[in-house]
Design a protein around this motif. Sequence first.
Motif, PDB file in Angstrom:
ATOM      1  N   VAL A  97       1.334   3.532   7.264  1.00 51.55           N
ATOM      2  CA  VAL A  97       0.626   3.178   6.200  1.00 51.55           C
ATOM      3  C   VAL A  97       1.811   2.531   5.282  1.00 51.55           C
ATOM      4  O   VAL A  97       2.503   3.060   4.772  1.00 51.55           O
ATOM      5  CB  VAL A  97      -0.056   4.556   5.323  1.00 51.55           C
ATOM      6  CG1 VAL A  97      -0.678   4.047   4.074  1.00 51.55           C
ATOM      7  CG2 VAL A  97      -0.903   5.164   6.118  1.00 51.55           C
ATOM      8  N   MET A  98       1.770   1.178   4.945  1.00 54.82           N
ATOM      9  CA  MET A  98       2.543   0.413   4.540  1.00 54.82           C
ATOM     10  C   MET A  98       2.236   0.084   3.142  1.00 54.82           C
ATOM     11  O   MET A  98       1.195  -0.477   2.674  1.00 54.82           O
ATOM     12  CB  MET A  98       2.707  -0.829   5.138  1.00 54.82           C
ATOM     13  CG  MET A  98       2.388  -1.021   6.872  1.00 54.82           C
ATOM     14  SD  MET A  98       3.942   0.050   7.331  1.00 54.82           S
ATOM     15  CE  MET A  98       5.373  -1.094   6.748  1.00 54.82           C
ATOM     16  N   GLY A  99       2.945   0.582   2.221  1.00 55.58           N
ATOM     17  CA  GLY A  99       3.216   0.792   0.918  1.00 55.58           C
ATOM     18  C   GLY A  99       4.321   1.111   0.193  1.00 55.58           C
ATOM     19  O   GLY A  99       5.301   1.005   0.717  1.00 55.58           O
ATOM     20  N   GLU A 100       4.066   1.011  -1.156  1.00 57.65           N
ATOM     21  CA  GLU A 100       5.303   1.279  -1.967  1.00 57.65           C
ATOM     22  C   GLU A 100       4.607   2.244  -3.039  1.00 57.65           C
ATOM     23  O   GLU A 100       3.279   2.343  -3.238  1.00 57.65           O
ATOM     24  CB  GLU A 100       5.923   0.188  -2.615  1.00 57.65           C
ATOM     25  CG  GLU A 100       4.674  -0.710  -3.408  1.00 57.65           C
ATOM     26  CD  GLU A 100       5.409  -2.078  -3.666  1.00 57.65           C
ATOM     27  OE1 GLU A 100       5.481  -2.183  -4.832  1.00 57.65           O
ATOM     28  OE2 GLU A 100       5.816  -2.708  -2.756  1.00 57.65           O
ATOM     29  N   PRO A 101       5.649   3.026  -3.929  1.00 56.71           N
ATOM     30  CA  PRO A 101       5.178   3.922  -4.846  1.00 56.71           C
ATOM     31  C   PRO A 101       4.497   3.025  -6.207  1.00 56.71           C
ATOM     32  O   PRO A 101       4.484   1.896  -6.389  1.00 56.71           O
ATOM     33  CB  PRO A 101       6.381   4.369  -5.507  1.00 56.71           C
ATOM     34  CG  PRO A 101       7.502   4.342  -4.615  1.00 56.71           C
ATOM     35  CD  PRO A 101       7.079   3.212  -3.726  1.00 56.71           C
ATOM     36  N   SER A 121      -0.855  -1.619   1.121  1.00 53.32           N
ATOM     37  CA  SER A 121      -1.012  -3.138   1.394  1.00 53.32           C
ATOM     38  C   SER A 121      -1.643  -3.523   2.876  1.00 53.32           C
ATOM     39  O   SER A 121      -2.040  -4.409   3.165  1.00 53.32           O
ATOM     40  CB  SER A 121       0.218  -4.048   0.999  1.00 53.32           C
ATOM     41  OG  SER A 121       1.309  -3.736   1.992  1.00 53.32           O
ATOM     42  N   GLU A 122      -1.133  -2.418   3.722  1.00 48.82           N
ATOM     43  CA  GLU A 122      -1.659  -2.822   5.122  1.00 48.82           C
ATOM     44  C   GLU A 122      -1.780  -1.562   5.934  1.00 48.82           C
ATOM     45  O   GLU A 122      -0.857  -0.374   5.579  1.00 48.82           O
ATOM     46  CB  GLU A 122      -0.421  -3.593   5.916  1.00 48.82           C
ATOM     47  CG  GLU A 122      -0.496  -4.077   6.991  1.00 48.82           C
ATOM     48  CD  GLU A 122       0.522  -5.123   7.419  1.00 48.82           C
ATOM     49  OE1 GLU A 122       0.130  -6.292   6.949  1.00 48.82           O
ATOM     50  OE2 GLU A 122       1.479  -4.709   8.000  1.00 48.82           O
ATOM     51  N   PHE A 123      -2.301  -1.228   6.940  1.00 51.06           N
ATOM     52  CA  PHE A 123      -2.543  -0.188   7.914  1.00 51.06           C
ATOM     53  C   PHE A 123      -2.033  -0.498   9.349  1.00 51.06           C
ATOM     54  O   PHE A 123      -2.539  -1.767   9.607  1.00 51.06           O
ATOM     55  CB  PHE A 123      -3.662   0.230   8.008  1.00 51.06           C
ATOM     56  CG  PHE A 123      -4.055   1.033   6.581  1.00 51.06           C
ATOM     57  CD1 PHE A 123      -3.719   2.177   6.220  1.00 51.06           C
ATOM     58  CD2 PHE A 123      -4.778   0.490   5.948  1.00 51.06           C
ATOM     59  CE1 PHE A 123      -3.990   2.934   5.085  1.00 51.06           C
ATOM     60  CE2 PHE A 123      -5.295   0.689   4.725  1.00 51.06           C
ATOM     61  CZ  PHE A 123      -5.133   2.197   4.279  1.00 51.06           C
TER      62      PHE A 123
END
Length: 668
Positions: free
Chosen positions: A300-304, A225-227
């Motif tokens: 590196v902002m995220g989730e599985p 969703s975001e860097f």
Amino acid sequence: MTGCEAQDTPLPGDAPLGEALGSLLGTVVDSDDTCRLVSTLRPTCGAVAHKAPGVSYVWRAPSSDTFTFSTSDARFAPVLEVRREEGAATSLGCDDGASRGTGEASVSLALEVGQAVRIFVQGQGSSCGLFNLHIRAGSQPEAPDLKDAPLPDATADREEPAKGPTQLLAVDVALGKPASSITEYDASSTAALVTDGDPATGWNSGTVRPHVYVEVDLQGFYAISEFQLALGTTTGSAPANFQIQHYAQGCWQTVPETVVTGNTAGTLTRTLPLSTPLVTRKVRFVCTDKVSCRLRTFSVMGEPSTEAQAPAPTCTAGTQSVKRSPSYDFLQFLPATYNQDPQAKFPLVIALHGIGGTQLTPDRTGMSTSPEGLSRRLKNDATFASTFPAIVVSPHCREIGATTGDCWFTQDRLDRLWKDVLASYRIDPERIYLTGLSGGGIRGHQFAVNHSTELAAFVPICANTSSVPSTQKAFDTAGNPIPDTNGRHICDLQGLPVWLRHGTSDPTVNYSGSLAFKDYMDVKCGAGPRKAVMTLYAGATHNVWDTTYNDNRLYTWLFAQHRGSASEPATFLEPTAKTGTTVTITQPASTATVTGSGTDPDGTLAKWNWIELSRPAGAAAPTLTNANTPTLTASGLTTAGTYKFRFIVTDNHGVTDFADQSVFVRAP
């Protein structure tokens, strides 16, 4: 984790008490649901909203030791803080879980026996949900679990307050993951430093060409969703132009929302949000400046990913497109079937143009109107391109804006291109091929020596070995090859299938250079597992590459070669040419007739050609009649001395051999 005095923070009594835990130790000492409780506590770490859902516990140390408090299996991103039970404002440790991902937060503390602490668990923002609480002693075995490990039923015997859906916040999924780079300045500025969570360290490319990069393998598919980037250094050396790319199951593609131009040197942090989550498993930070590039942190902002674990490939296939690289920009060609199977691997052809050639427009935004070599046929022959089974990389040697002058490929930049390409595509490592024409073939010889064990075949066209260092071509008095300091020698290519192509009337690179290479393979290097094959184009000048790349027999031979295969190919064996003994005529006779013959072990002879090799000093050129048949008539032999002719046979596969014939004109 931090240890500090909390400021303007409500007393712990404002946080609902979940349970008095006594001095329990265990992998799960309690399981609870924060959604049913509301706290006015604001921890000293994390992003916790006012009156966010939360719960607290009172616990007393059973001994003097180091204790670890942690959460697991949370359905939200927890914040864990431990404070003194007496003295509400004193925080002993706080962790927002960012370093370990969703579901876990951890605080380790040295406590005295009997010391009481208050443990708080809350969610980032307003998120809430189920979790397990763990307490472990550093020097004692864990106590048996006093509660069942499964999380409790959130609806059983509880009055739920009105609330929105549980929110799962993104965390840094690059933290601690493997990172690599195409180049680095020194051992203190490696790629691994951008994922260590420490903004005081980082990667430095050194001053090299544009499009250097750091690559992070997320080791799984995540919805990004975001860097978040920490750039440059504290003195202000952030790059001006950069972008982020992601691996699209077989090629690298730019993420449009991350293209940055005109970033000031003093802007040391950038956050690049995405409007739609991007599902991927590899990402690159790419500097597009021709300057030293520095990156300290690549978050590196995220989730599985909850989507398919392997998104369908979306690479440009069946046509050529421009790709930027930290060594040479190039034309990329992917087979038309490339996107059909994300697990399939393909042969690779690296095709080098000549010193006066080109592949791209001067500004490198598109393909040249007349690219040189294999790329020309891929451009002009749609049927050929639609069925061509290999990846083709056609590097462009020239600098931006340059349209004239010689351009020689260099070995260090070719090596960087090699590294970049192998990391960018789904390549079959047993089927990597090199071809080059003119200057590209000359530099290709050296590159082939350097990578002889990694290539499956080499096709040099109108080239020679002049760029291979002389030490790699030298032989001692006993005839043994003398390798260079790295152990390489031209004879290393004897185990590599090579098909030489050259015109016999080439005024630019004389075909004697190809004959010399074949002599290395057949004679000077001794017995070997393979011999080089050759095609001589009788009477042709320098440009035989268009003829070569338009010959489909080349690709039948090429793609039959596999790296390290010790067996001889079943087809494309060399024919054998034969001529007779010296023919003698006595003046005033001036015409001679000579006859050649040939055999082919795996097919038939398709062409016969005679060419003149030499004549006596001052003699006029003889007239050759029936030069395309086995029997040649040479007339105009009016000067006494020796005339030499070469008889070339070509088989049905396009492979040639030759034999020489002498005619001696005797004075009366």
